[in-house]
Design a protein around this motif. Sequence first.
Motif, PDB file in Angstrom:
ATOM      1  N   ASP A 107       0.653  -1.624   0.294  1.00  0.00           N
ATOM      2  CA  ASP A 107       0.234   0.134   0.096  1.00  0.00           C
ATOM      3  C   ASP A 107       1.116   1.106   0.006  1.00  0.00           C
ATOM      4  OD1 ASP A 107      -1.694   2.211   0.380  1.00  0.00           O
ATOM      5  OD2 ASP A 107      -2.039   1.494   2.872  1.00  0.00           O
ATOM      6  N   ASN A 108       0.963   2.166  -1.464  1.00  0.00           N
ATOM      7  CA  ASN A 108       1.697   2.644  -0.931  1.00  0.00           C
ATOM      8  C   ASN A 108       1.543   4.458  -0.752  1.00  0.00           C
ATOM      9  OD1 ASN A 108      -0.428   3.368  -3.276  1.00  0.00           O
ATOM     10  ND2 ASN A 108       1.290   4.045  -5.189  1.00  0.00           N
ATOM     11  N   GLY A 109       0.792   4.252  -0.144  1.00  0.00           N
ATOM     12  CA  GLY A 109      -0.059   5.472   0.936  1.00  0.00           C
ATOM     13  C   GLY A 109      -0.531   6.268   0.482  1.00  0.00           C
ATOM     14  N   ILE A 110      -1.420   6.507  -0.862  1.00  0.00           N
ATOM     15  CA  ILE A 110      -1.713   6.933  -1.544  1.00  0.00           C
ATOM     16  C   ILE A 110      -3.319   6.496  -1.977  1.00  0.00           C
ATOM     17  CG2 ILE A 110      -1.589   7.912  -4.358  1.00  0.00           C
ATOM     18  CD1 ILE A 110       1.301   7.923  -4.382  1.00  0.00           C
ATOM     19  N   SER A 111      -4.213   7.827  -2.146  1.00  0.00           N
ATOM     20  CA  SER A 111      -5.293   7.324  -1.863  1.00  0.00           C
ATOM     21  C   SER A 111      -5.932   6.239  -3.441  1.00  0.00           C
ATOM     22  CB  SER A 111      -6.132   8.458  -1.901  1.00  0.00           C
ATOM     23  OG  SER A 111      -6.171   8.823  -2.604  1.00  0.00           O
ATOM     24  N   SER A 112      -6.837   5.634  -3.362  1.00  0.00           N
ATOM     25  CA  SER A 112      -7.068   5.666  -4.403  1.00  0.00           C
ATOM     26  C   SER A 112      -8.080   5.889  -5.617  1.00  0.00           C
ATOM     27  CB  SER A 112      -8.655   4.236  -4.266  1.00  0.00           C
ATOM     28  OG  SER A 112      -9.688   4.887  -3.662  1.00  0.00           O
ATOM     29  N   ALA A 113      -8.377   7.519  -5.129  1.00  0.00           N
ATOM     30  CA  ALA A 113      -8.261   8.647  -6.471  1.00  0.00           C
ATOM     31  C   ALA A 113      -7.091   8.639  -7.351  1.00  0.00           C
ATOM     32  CB  ALA A 113      -8.843   9.367  -6.110  1.00  0.00           C
ATOM     33  N   ASP A 114      -5.821   8.533  -6.487  1.00  0.00           N
ATOM     34  CA  ASP A 114      -4.158   9.175  -6.628  1.00  0.00           C
ATOM     35  C   ASP A 114      -3.879   7.686  -7.396  1.00  0.00           C
ATOM     36  OD1 ASP A 114      -4.819  11.770  -6.983  1.00  0.00           O
ATOM     37  OD2 ASP A 114      -5.133  12.102  -5.036  1.00  0.00           O
ATOM     38  N   SER A 115      -4.059   6.853  -7.248  1.00  0.00           N
ATOM     39  CA  SER A 115      -3.367   5.373  -7.315  1.00  0.00           C
ATOM     40  C   SER A 115      -2.628   5.631  -8.882  1.00  0.00           C
ATOM     41  CB  SER A 115      -4.364   4.129  -6.886  1.00  0.00           C
ATOM     42  OG  SER A 115      -4.894   4.397  -8.207  1.00  0.00           O
ATOM     43  N   LEU A 116      -2.876   6.029  -9.635  1.00  0.00           N
ATOM     44  CA  LEU A 116      -2.456   5.911 -10.751  1.00  0.00           C
ATOM     45  C   LEU A 116      -1.239   6.982 -10.878  1.00  0.00           C
ATOM     46  CD1 LEU A 116      -4.773   4.817 -13.606  1.00  0.00           C
ATOM     47  CD2 LEU A 116      -2.437   3.348 -12.768  1.00  0.00           C
ATOM     48  N   LEU A 117      -1.013   7.637 -10.327  1.00  0.00           N
ATOM     49  CA  LEU A 117       0.031   8.782 -10.248  1.00  0.00           C
ATOM     50  C   LEU A 117       0.577   8.366  -9.332  1.00  0.00           C
ATOM     51  CD1 LEU A 117      -2.041  12.248  -9.850  1.00  0.00           C
ATOM     52  CD2 LEU A 117      -0.726  11.703 -11.183  1.00  0.00           C
ATOM     53  N   GLY A 118       1.036   7.428  -8.521  1.00  0.00           N
ATOM     54  CA  GLY A 118       1.632   6.933  -7.118  1.00  0.00           C
ATOM     55  C   GLY A 118       2.595   5.864  -8.740  1.00  0.00           C
ATOM     56  N   LYS A 119       2.665   5.204  -9.089  1.00  0.00           N
ATOM     57  CA  LYS A 119       2.897   4.673 -10.422  1.00  0.00           C
ATOM     58  C   LYS A 119       4.414   4.768 -11.133  1.00  0.00           C
ATOM     59  CE  LYS A 119       0.061   1.294  -9.439  1.00  0.00           C
ATOM     60  NZ  LYS A 119       0.074  -0.328  -9.152  1.00  0.00           N
ATOM     61  N   THR A 120       4.220   6.101 -11.194  1.00  0.00           N
ATOM     62  CA  THR A 120       6.147   6.332 -12.474  1.00  0.00           C
ATOM     63  C   THR A 120       6.253   7.501 -11.402  1.00  0.00           C
ATOM     64  OG1 THR A 120       4.394   8.615 -13.042  1.00  0.00           O
ATOM     65  CG2 THR A 120       4.334   6.480 -14.268  1.00  0.00           C
ATOM     66  N   VAL A 121       7.672   7.880 -11.397  1.00  0.00           N
ATOM     67  CA  VAL A 121       7.977   8.514 -10.470  1.00  0.00           C
ATOM     68  C   VAL A 121       7.756  10.451 -10.789  1.00  0.00           C
ATOM     69  CG1 VAL A 121       9.879   9.116 -12.288  1.00  0.00           C
ATOM     70  CG2 VAL A 121      10.681   9.984  -9.829  1.00  0.00           C
ATOM     71  N   TYR A 122       7.012  10.113 -12.177  1.00  0.00           N
ATOM     72  CA  TYR A 122       6.694  11.854 -12.649  1.00  0.00           C
ATOM     73  C   TYR A 122       5.366  12.194 -11.435  1.00  0.00           C
ATOM     74  CZ  TYR A 122       9.730  10.706 -16.815  1.00  0.00           C
ATOM     75  OH  TYR A 122      10.998  10.033 -17.235  1.00  0.00           O
TER      76      TYR A 122
END
Length: 127
Positions: free
Chosen positions: A92-107
Amino acid sequence: MDAAEVLKIFRKIAPEFEKVEDRLIIEQADIFGDFLSEKRFGQFYTRAVAYFIAHQMKLNAMAAESGTDSGALTAGNITMEKEGDLQRQYADNGISSADSLLGKTVYGRQYLAIRAMCIVPLMTRMG
């Protein structure tokens, strides 16, 4: 929005996309620039747009490589793998489900950092 400035920042932050034509990045800036609030991001708006474009391009590359249903896009990072009885555990990368795809890349994570600096979420007594 100054598309030339977005392009300049994009070229600095995303060297892996050096072969992508400038025209395509400017088109992406026109599209994704509407997703972000210039008023809310203020002086960091062009930087946020550049990171958001790089994130979208990286996601597209990941989807092309592994498929849109791959674990790289749909789950957290693998934190444990067990061979007997086949077990996998995802972070669980600590990112909300709404932002989960944003947590997939360094960008995407850089975009989230900029957003956190510029946009403070409202909190109410109700949660």
